[in-house]
Write a protein that holds these residues in place. Structure first.
Motif, PDB file in Angstrom:
ATOM      1  N   THR B  42       0.380   2.349  61.615  1.00  0.00           N
ATOM      2  CA  THR B  42       0.275   3.717  61.108  1.00  0.00           C
ATOM      3  C   THR B  42      -1.187   4.088  60.880  1.00  0.00           C
ATOM      4  O   THR B  42      -1.619   5.189  61.251  1.00  0.00           O
ATOM      5  CB  THR B  42       1.067   3.854  59.795  1.00  0.00           C
ATOM      6  OG1 THR B  42       2.409   3.447  60.032  1.00  0.00           O
ATOM      7  CG2 THR B  42       1.057   5.275  59.285  1.00  0.00           C
ATOM      8  N   THR B  43      -1.939   3.187  60.288  1.00  0.00           N
ATOM      9  CA  THR B  43      -3.362   3.452  60.062  1.00  0.00           C
ATOM     10  C   THR B  43      -4.070   3.755  61.378  1.00  0.00           C
ATOM     11  O   THR B  43      -4.823   4.722  61.484  1.00  0.00           O
ATOM     12  CB  THR B  43      -4.030   2.229  59.402  1.00  0.00           C
ATOM     13  OG1 THR B  43      -3.346   1.939  58.189  1.00  0.00           O
ATOM     14  CG2 THR B  43      -5.491   2.489  59.103  1.00  0.00           C
ATOM     15  N   MET B  44      -3.773   2.935  62.386  1.00  0.00           N
ATOM     16  CA  MET B  44      -4.428   3.139  63.683  1.00  0.00           C
ATOM     17  C   MET B  44      -4.042   4.484  64.293  1.00  0.00           C
ATOM     18  O   MET B  44      -4.882   5.195  64.829  1.00  0.00           O
ATOM     19  CB  MET B  44      -4.069   1.994  64.626  1.00  0.00           C
ATOM     20  CG  MET B  44      -4.746   0.687  64.226  1.00  0.00           C
ATOM     21  SD  MET B  44      -4.235  -0.640  65.310  1.00  0.00           S
ATOM     22  CE  MET B  44      -5.455  -1.911  64.897  1.00  0.00           C
ATOM     23  N   ARG B  45      -2.763   4.835  64.194  1.00  0.00           N
ATOM     24  CA  ARG B  45      -2.342   6.127  64.738  1.00  0.00           C
ATOM     25  C   ARG B  45      -3.014   7.280  63.993  1.00  0.00           C
ATOM     26  O   ARG B  45      -3.408   8.278  64.603  1.00  0.00           O
ATOM     27  CB  ARG B  45      -0.819   6.285  64.652  1.00  0.00           C
ATOM     28  CG  ARG B  45      -0.051   5.436  65.655  1.00  0.00           C
ATOM     29  CD  ARG B  45       1.367   5.952  65.837  1.00  0.00           C
ATOM     30  NE  ARG B  45       2.106   6.012  64.585  1.00  0.00           N
ATOM     31  CZ  ARG B  45       2.761   4.981  64.062  1.00  0.00           C
ATOM     32  NH1 ARG B  45       2.790   3.826  64.692  1.00  0.00           N
ATOM     33  NH2 ARG B  45       3.395   5.108  62.921  1.00  0.00           N
ATOM     34  N   CYS B  46      -3.135   7.130  62.680  1.00  0.00           N
ATOM     35  CA  CYS B  46      -3.785   8.183  61.897  1.00  0.00           C
ATOM     36  C   CYS B  46      -5.270   8.289  62.255  1.00  0.00           C
ATOM     37  O   CYS B  46      -5.827   9.388  62.285  1.00  0.00           O
ATOM     38  CB  CYS B  46      -3.646   7.898  60.403  1.00  0.00           C
ATOM     39  SG  CYS B  46      -1.987   8.151  59.787  1.00  0.00           S
ATOM     40  N   MET B  47      -5.898   7.150  62.501  1.00  0.00           N
ATOM     41  CA  MET B  47      -7.331   7.156  62.788  1.00  0.00           C
ATOM     42  C   MET B  47      -7.659   8.006  64.006  1.00  0.00           C
ATOM     43  O   MET B  47      -8.679   8.684  64.049  1.00  0.00           O
ATOM     44  CB  MET B  47      -7.832   5.723  63.016  1.00  0.00           C
ATOM     45  CG  MET B  47      -7.948   4.915  61.739  1.00  0.00           C
ATOM     46  SD  MET B  47      -8.178   3.158  62.076  1.00  0.00           S
ATOM     47  CE  MET B  47      -9.855   3.143  62.658  1.00  0.00           C
ATOM     48  N   ILE B  48      -6.788   7.955  65.022  1.00  0.00           N
ATOM     49  CA  ILE B  48      -7.101   8.729  66.229  1.00  0.00           C
ATOM     50  C   ILE B  48      -6.298  10.037  66.287  1.00  0.00           C
ATOM     51  O   ILE B  48      -6.165  10.656  67.345  1.00  0.00           O
ATOM     52  CB  ILE B  48      -6.899   7.902  67.514  1.00  0.00           C
ATOM     53  CG1 ILE B  48      -5.450   7.456  67.672  1.00  0.00           C
ATOM     54  CG2 ILE B  48      -7.802   6.685  67.518  1.00  0.00           C
ATOM     55  CD1 ILE B  48      -5.175   6.919  69.074  1.00  0.00           C
TER      56      ILE B  48
END
Ligand SMILES: Nc1ncnc2c1ncn2[C@@H]1O[C@H](COP(=O)(O)OP(=O)(O)OP(=O)(O)O)[C@@H](O)[C@H]1O
Ligand SMILES: [Mg+2]
Lengths: 249, 309
Positions: B42-48
């Motif tokens: 989720t963090t990675m998806r939010c980052m981009i």
């Protein structure tokens, strides 16, 4: 934007089901037109024969363009490519517009091709079979242009519905049932409650009416009908775009 | 350089990521660790920008992802085994991606070669194994020669050769000055390739430090002793309240320093054949740190079922 459009075009043409569907959309009306002109009784032919057959069968292609539009976006969700699409281009409105442009060019181009080939071949066949009198008429050109316009609009509608449902079967179901079931049902119910005049407000009915050869009896006229249908599609597309921008990919 | 500040993401009432802040430094491989469901993906998806955040921001060299002109040249991301359409060929998959960011098709062939998929470039992705899809995903990451690389469990599905290859690749990318953020549950791999660690649990940051610091701080330490007079040394230590476990020819002293044992032995004329400090693995440290944050426990099957005669 050009890069995005080229990328979307590559995406569209490298999926076999899109190609199959596009071929089907082209072959279907051409086959119907050719078979009709080959087997019709030459003495019953008049100046509207070719165009009426072509416009009627062309509206089937229009629905297929809509399905291509719906699949173009829903497959991105079902296959997960939407994440790459948006990672490569985080500007979501641009991503949506680029896809829309590609779909519009594809369906407009295919519709024009169908008309060109279908009309030329149909007239040539009737000619060679010795049909007498004119085989074309004055309303034909406008009706053909309307077919191109409606084709473009329905493919954009498919994309908008697909963006909202994100799921291939439900997008196709909504798209197909809208004209075939919902409008008939709602129109039927409302016309009982109000009056027959309710039918002219049904978007698909009105849009497809623009494909009639003669537009004298249409409530909004030919281009008014196209415009009214277009307004509906603009509304649905705006709604889809807002959702597309806000939701998690 | 990646800077994440106060990232918060909720799904309904679930808080998947909870005001998470960390930095990923250039020139280093940063491991992203956390138990299942802790919010790494989720963090990675939010980052981009794929998932919309409730608050907080991720910056790539000071810019949010949405402001990058041609993002593939700045940030390469691998999520979910590449997210490729099963009906497209590998090359066409990379070509549309390349085209969208103005990457040449020559580069497409280069990366296909690099990940070892040249021979199957014209095959449909649907026929690929999980490991091949991961490789394709990696090819997509490398396409734009990005300064930042974000990978979600890239070793998932790879064979041992592939796992080693990806480890070397990531170390190589970092050595060229790129920032590499990689999540993985393979902690022995992580120990071999990561320089820094970000550990999260239940969406919150648990710790952010270098790998040696992490192990030093959280892994258990003990002293191993070999001696011909082992039993007398053990009883001396136990008198002092140390916890000792005996093996056949060695003993492990928990909660003690090697110096203490050495002095104890010298004072009592005990001969030592070996005196060494042992440290637990990264895995030990990780399990220690995240013990409270694990949400989905497995249970050993302790009672045999259905053995009635
Ligand atoms: N699309 C979603 N809708 C609802 N909840 C979600 C969604 N995606 C993730 N979650 C929830 O957010 C939390 C974090 O999930 P996430 O997948 O980020 O964890 P993770 O650290 O990547 O786990 P794993 O190690 O298993 O890959 C979980 O509780 C999960 O149920
Ligand atoms: Mg995950």
């Amino acid at each position: 934007m050009i890069a995005l459009i080229r990328s979307e075009w590559l995406k569209l043409r490298t999926v076999r089901s899109n190609i199959t569907m596009a071929c089907f959309a082209v072959i279907l009306p051409l086959a119907i037109t050719l078979l009709t002109t080959v087997f019709i009784d030459v003495y019953s032919v008049d100046d509207a024969t070719v165009s009426v057959v072509l416009l009627g069968s062309g509206s089937l292609s229009v629905l297929l363009f809509g399905i291509i539009g719906a699949l173009a976006i829903t497959q991105e969700y079902s296959q997960g490519t939407i994440r790459l699409t948006l990672a490569a281009n985080p500007h979501r409105i641009r991503a949506y517009v680029a896809k829309g442009i590609v779909l519009a060019i594809l369906s407009g181009g295919l519709a024009a091709f169908i008309i060109l080939v279908g009309n030329t071949a149909g007239v040539a066949i009737l000619d060679s079979r010795g049909a007498v009198g004119k085989l074309s008429n004055g309303d034909m050109g406008q009706a053909y242009l309307a077919l191109i316009a409606i084709g473009i609009l329905v493919s954009l509608l498919g994309m908008a519905i697909g963006t909202l449902t994100r799921n291939p079967p439900s997008a196709v179901t909504v798209l197909v049932l809208w004209p075939l079931l919902f409008e008939a049902l709602i129109g039927g119910l409302l016309s009982v409650a109000f009056s027959e005049s309710i039918f002219k407000w049904l978007p698909f009915q009105t849009g497809l009416n623009a494909l009639r050869l003669e537009d004298y009896e249409l409530d909004f006229g030919r281009w008014g009908s196209v415009g009214y249908f277009g307004l509906w599609i603009l509304t649905v597309s705006m709604f889809a775009l807002v959702r597309f921008k806000r939701r998690d990919a | 350089m990646i800077t994440v500040e106060g990232l918060t993401k909720k799904y309904g009432s679930t808080i998947a990521v909870d005001s998470l802040s960390f930095t990923v430094k250039p020139g280093r491989v940063t491991g992203f660790l956390g138990p299942n469901g802790s919010g790494k993906s989720t963090t990675m998806r939010c980052m981009i920008g794929l998932d919309r955040v409730h608050s907080g921001i991720a910056l790539f060299d000071g810019k949010p992802y949405q402001e990058l002109k041609k993002p593939l040249h700045e940030v390469g991301t691998l999520l979910d085994a590449g997210n490729a359409h099963s009906g497209r060929t590998a090359r066409n998959h990379l070509r549309w991606l390349a085209m969208s960011n103005g990457v040449s098709s020559k580069r497409v062939d280069e990366v296909l070669e690099l990940v070892g998929l040249m021979d199957v470039a014209k095959k449909r992705v649907g026929q690929f194994s999980l490991g091949m899809k991961q490789r394709l995903g990696l090819a997509a990451v490398l396409l734009g020669d990005p300064k930042v690389v974000i990978l979600d469990e890239p070793a998932n599905g790879l064979d041992p050769e592939g796992i080693r290859w990806i480890r070397e690749m990531l170390k190589h990318l970092a050595s060229q000055g790129r920032s590499v953020l990689v999540s993985s549950h393979l902690l022995s791999e992580m120990a071999l390739m990561a320089d820094d660690l970000i550990v999260i649990g239940k969406g919150r940051l648990i710790t952010e430090c270098t790998v040696p610091d992490f192990v030093n701080q959280y892994a258990k330490k003990w002293v191993v002793v070999k001696s011909p007079q082992l039993t007398s040394l053990v009883s001396l230590a136990q008198e002092q309240g140390m916890h000792v476990s005996m093996g056949s020819n060695l003993a492990e002293f928990h909660g003690a320093e090697a110096a203490m044992i050495g002095e104890l032995a010298a004072k009592n004329n005990v001969v030592l054949h070996e005196l060494s400090t042992q440290t637990g693995s990264l895995e030990d440290a990780f399990l220690e740190v995240t013990a409270d944050a694990v949400q989905y426990h497995g249970h050993a099957e302790t009672q045999s079922k259905g053995v009635a005669s």
